[in-house]
Design an enzyme around this catalytic site. Structure first.
Site, PDB file in Angstrom:
ATOM      1  N   LYS A  79      -6.671  -8.315   4.613  1.00  0.00           N
ATOM      2  CA  LYS A  79      -7.595  -8.039   3.502  1.00  0.00           C
ATOM      3  C   LYS A  79      -7.487  -9.037   2.352  1.00  0.00           C
ATOM      4  CE  LYS A  79      -8.055  -3.116   4.429  1.00  0.00           C
ATOM      5  NZ  LYS A  79      -7.954  -1.749   3.947  1.00  0.00           N
ATOM      6  N   ASP A 115     -13.228   0.020   0.136  1.00  0.00           N
ATOM      7  CA  ASP A 115     -12.147   1.014   0.252  1.00  0.00           C
ATOM      8  C   ASP A 115     -12.059   1.916  -0.982  1.00  0.00           C
ATOM      9  OD1 ASP A 115     -11.060   0.518   2.780  1.00  0.00           O
ATOM     10  OD2 ASP A 115      -9.747  -1.066   2.037  1.00  0.00           O
TER      11      ASP A 115
HETATM   12  P1  NAP Z   1       0.562  -1.900   2.247  1.00  0.00           P
HETATM   13  O1  NAP Z   1      -0.284  -2.905   1.559  1.00  0.00           O
HETATM   14  O2  NAP Z   1       1.512  -2.340   3.306  1.00  0.00           O
HETATM   15  O3  NAP Z   1       1.405  -1.117   1.085  1.00  0.00           O
HETATM   16  C1  NAP Z   1       2.285  -0.088   1.431  1.00  0.00           C
HETATM   17  C2  NAP Z   1       2.903   0.506   0.164  1.00  0.00           C
HETATM   18  O4  NAP Z   1       3.722   1.604   0.570  1.00  0.00           O
HETATM   19  C3  NAP Z   1       3.813  -0.448  -0.618  1.00  0.00           C
HETATM   20  O5  NAP Z   1       3.728  -0.153  -1.981  1.00  0.00           O
HETATM   21  C4  NAP Z   1       5.205  -0.110  -0.070  1.00  0.00           C
HETATM   22  O6  NAP Z   1       6.245  -0.277  -0.988  1.00  0.00           O
HETATM   23  C5  NAP Z   1       5.066   1.373   0.172  1.00  0.00           C
HETATM   24  N1  NAP Z   1       5.963   1.788   1.237  1.00  0.00           N
HETATM   25  C6  NAP Z   1       5.957   1.357   2.525  1.00  0.00           C
HETATM   26  N2  NAP Z   1       6.930   1.964   3.214  1.00  0.00           N
HETATM   27  C7  NAP Z   1       7.592   2.774   2.346  1.00  0.00           C
HETATM   28  C8  NAP Z   1       8.707   3.627   2.455  1.00  0.00           C
HETATM   29  N3  NAP Z   1       9.362   3.781   3.623  1.00  0.00           N
HETATM   30  N4  NAP Z   1       9.118   4.301   1.357  1.00  0.00           N
HETATM   31  C9  NAP Z   1       8.474   4.143   0.172  1.00  0.00           C
HETATM   32  N5  NAP Z   1       7.401   3.335  -0.002  1.00  0.00           N
HETATM   33  C10 NAP Z   1       6.974   2.651   1.070  1.00  0.00           C
HETATM   34  O7  NAP Z   1      -0.320  -0.768   2.921  1.00  0.00           O
HETATM   35  P2  NAP Z   1      -1.775  -0.252   2.441  1.00  0.00           P
HETATM   36  O8  NAP Z   1      -2.825  -1.065   3.101  1.00  0.00           O
HETATM   37  O9  NAP Z   1      -1.769  -0.142   0.968  1.00  0.00           O
HETATM   38  O10 NAP Z   1      -1.825   1.198   3.128  1.00  0.00           O
HETATM   39  C11 NAP Z   1      -1.087   2.290   2.597  1.00  0.00           C
HETATM   40  C12 NAP Z   1      -1.484   3.570   3.320  1.00  0.00           C
HETATM   41  O11 NAP Z   1      -2.865   3.842   3.095  1.00  0.00           O
HETATM   42  C13 NAP Z   1      -1.319   3.473   4.845  1.00  0.00           C
HETATM   43  O12 NAP Z   1      -0.835   4.695   5.322  1.00  0.00           O
HETATM   44  C14 NAP Z   1      -2.726   3.242   5.341  1.00  0.00           C
HETATM   45  O13 NAP Z   1      -2.901   3.744   6.653  1.00  0.00           O
HETATM   46  C15 NAP Z   1      -3.525   4.042   4.323  1.00  0.00           C
HETATM   47  N6  NAP Z   1      -4.918   3.564   4.201  1.00  0.00           N
HETATM   48  C16 NAP Z   1      -5.919   4.450   4.448  1.00  0.00           C
HETATM   49  C17 NAP Z   1      -7.239   4.051   4.311  1.00  0.00           C
HETATM   50  C18 NAP Z   1      -8.341   5.037   4.579  1.00  0.00           C
HETATM   51  O14 NAP Z   1      -9.484   4.636   4.777  1.00  0.00           O
HETATM   52  N7  NAP Z   1      -8.041   6.334   4.563  1.00  0.00           N
HETATM   53  C19 NAP Z   1      -7.553   2.733   3.933  1.00  0.00           C
HETATM   54  C20 NAP Z   1      -6.499   1.849   3.671  1.00  0.00           C
HETATM   55  C21 NAP Z   1      -5.171   2.278   3.810  1.00  0.00           C
HETATM   56  P3  NAP Z   1       6.960  -1.699  -1.244  1.00  0.00           P
HETATM   57  O15 NAP Z   1       6.035  -2.442  -2.157  1.00  0.00           O
HETATM   58  O16 NAP Z   1       8.237  -1.317  -1.901  1.00  0.00           O
HETATM   59  O17 NAP Z   1       7.113  -2.348   0.092  1.00  0.00           O
END
Ligand code: NAP
Length: 282
Positions: A79, A115
């Site tokens: 993205k 999004d």
């Molecule tokens: P991302 O860019 O990889 O960011 C993940 C975030 O979660 C980071 O802030 C990370 O913290 C934190 N994190 C990861 N593992 C963790 C853990 N074990 N304990 C605590 N914090 C943790 O991912 P993203 O794209 O933002 O997606 C996040 C979630 O949203 C995912 O589950 C994804 O499937 C969901 N999502 C859903 C939609 C929808 O349409 N419903 C769209 C997009 C995303 P750090 O910075 O410390 O690494």
């Protein structure tokens, strides 16, 4: 035996192709949702998943032009990485710093971000009021960035918590360029002040994941959202505490509906798309 459904038999020289670039893409629900919408509207479009490794992203984006694709969605990890390869950026995508949708009009590739708008619509359709609400987002990754852009402008106050505090501070300062209403909190020991709490981390995707917060701190009247598509342990425990809960399926639906509209110029058949998605998760 090869299972060629009726739509596969109907592909012709005029069929227009859209799809998803991601890595991995195996678990995507979008093809079923988008193809149901195309079929319902009688549009000669198809939506395909493309497994694009990070090192192939530039070539894949160039292939949108080379193969005359109508457009694509982007998911993890593309993205933000795709930005330099596009011709134009929509204003909101530029402010967010990430794109999840690309259109191809006359070989001009334009990036959009649907999004955040999709998430806001998923709350609005449930009657959740953002104006006057204090909101907490847990997580500071791509999803937090796109929903934070809209929440910082509509909510009474937006707070961010992330295990990596520096990343939360970086995001807060980015969002504060558009609204002065964003603060970082350093622990989750009290959650009373928040009307809406959103899990924007992947915690809850895997069976043995810890909860992103302690549910004992929740109280009736709070709205607890999870961007994960299914009822996570967080949502189940929050509901047991008397909270209203909203999963990420609505966000997936609405971001896809907005993308459909960008590619086709047609009002998306949202209920058809919702039914298609529900058929996959129920
Ligand atoms: P991302 O860019 O990889 O960011 C993940 C975030 O979660 C980071 O802030 C990370 O913290 C934190 N994190 C990861 N593992 C963790 C853990 N074990 N304990 C605590 N914090 C943790 O991912 P993203 O794209 O933002 O997606 C996040 C979630 O949203 C995912 O589950 C994804 O499937 C969901 N999502 C859903 C939609 C929808 O349409 N419903 C769209 C997009 C995303 P750090 O910075 O410390 O690494």
């Amino acid at each position: 035996m090869l299972n060629a459904g009726p739509d596969a038999m109907n592909i012709s020289g005029t069929t227009r192709i859209t799809g998803l670039f991601g890595y991995p893409v195996e678990h995507t629900l979008s093809p079923v949702m988008q193809n149901a919408a195309f079929s319902h509207c009688g549009l000669d479009y198809r939506y395909l998943p493309f497994s694009v490794r990070p090192e192939s992203l530039r070539n894949a984006v160039e292939a949108i032009r080379a193969l005359s694709l109508s457009g694509v969605n982007l998911t993890v990890p593309h993205k933000e990485a795709a930005l330099p390869f596009l011709d134009r950026l929509d204003g909101e995508a530029s402010a967010i710093g990430a794109v999840n949708t690309i259109t191809n009009h006359d070989n001009v590739l334009t990036g959009y971000n649907t999004d955040g708008k999709g998430f806001i619509m998923s709350l609005t359709e449930q009657g959740v009021l953002l104006e006057g609400s204090k909101v907490l987002i847990i997580g500071a990754g791509g999803a937090s960035r796109s929903i934070g852009y809209y929440l910082s402008r509509t909510a009474k106050g937006l707070h961010l918590y992330n295990r990596n505090r520096e990343k939360a501070e970086g995001l807060a300062s980015h969002l504060s360029q558009h609204s002065g209403n964003v603060e970082v909190i350093t622990n989750l020991t009290t959650l009373d002040a928040f009307d809406i709490i959103i899990n924007a981390t992947p915690l809850g995707l895997k069976r043995h994941d810890p909860l992103p917060l302690d549910p004992v701190l929740l109280h009736p009247g709070q709205v607890i959202c999870d961007l994960i598509y299914h009822k996570t342990p967080l949502l189940i425990k929050a509901a047991a505490r008397g909270c209203r809960t909203i999963d990420g399926l609505g966000m997936l639906l609405w971001q896809g509906a907005y993308a459909f509209e960008l590619w086709t110029g047609i009002n998306p058949p949202v209920e058809v798309m919702r039914t298609a998605l529900l058929s996959l998760v129920k």
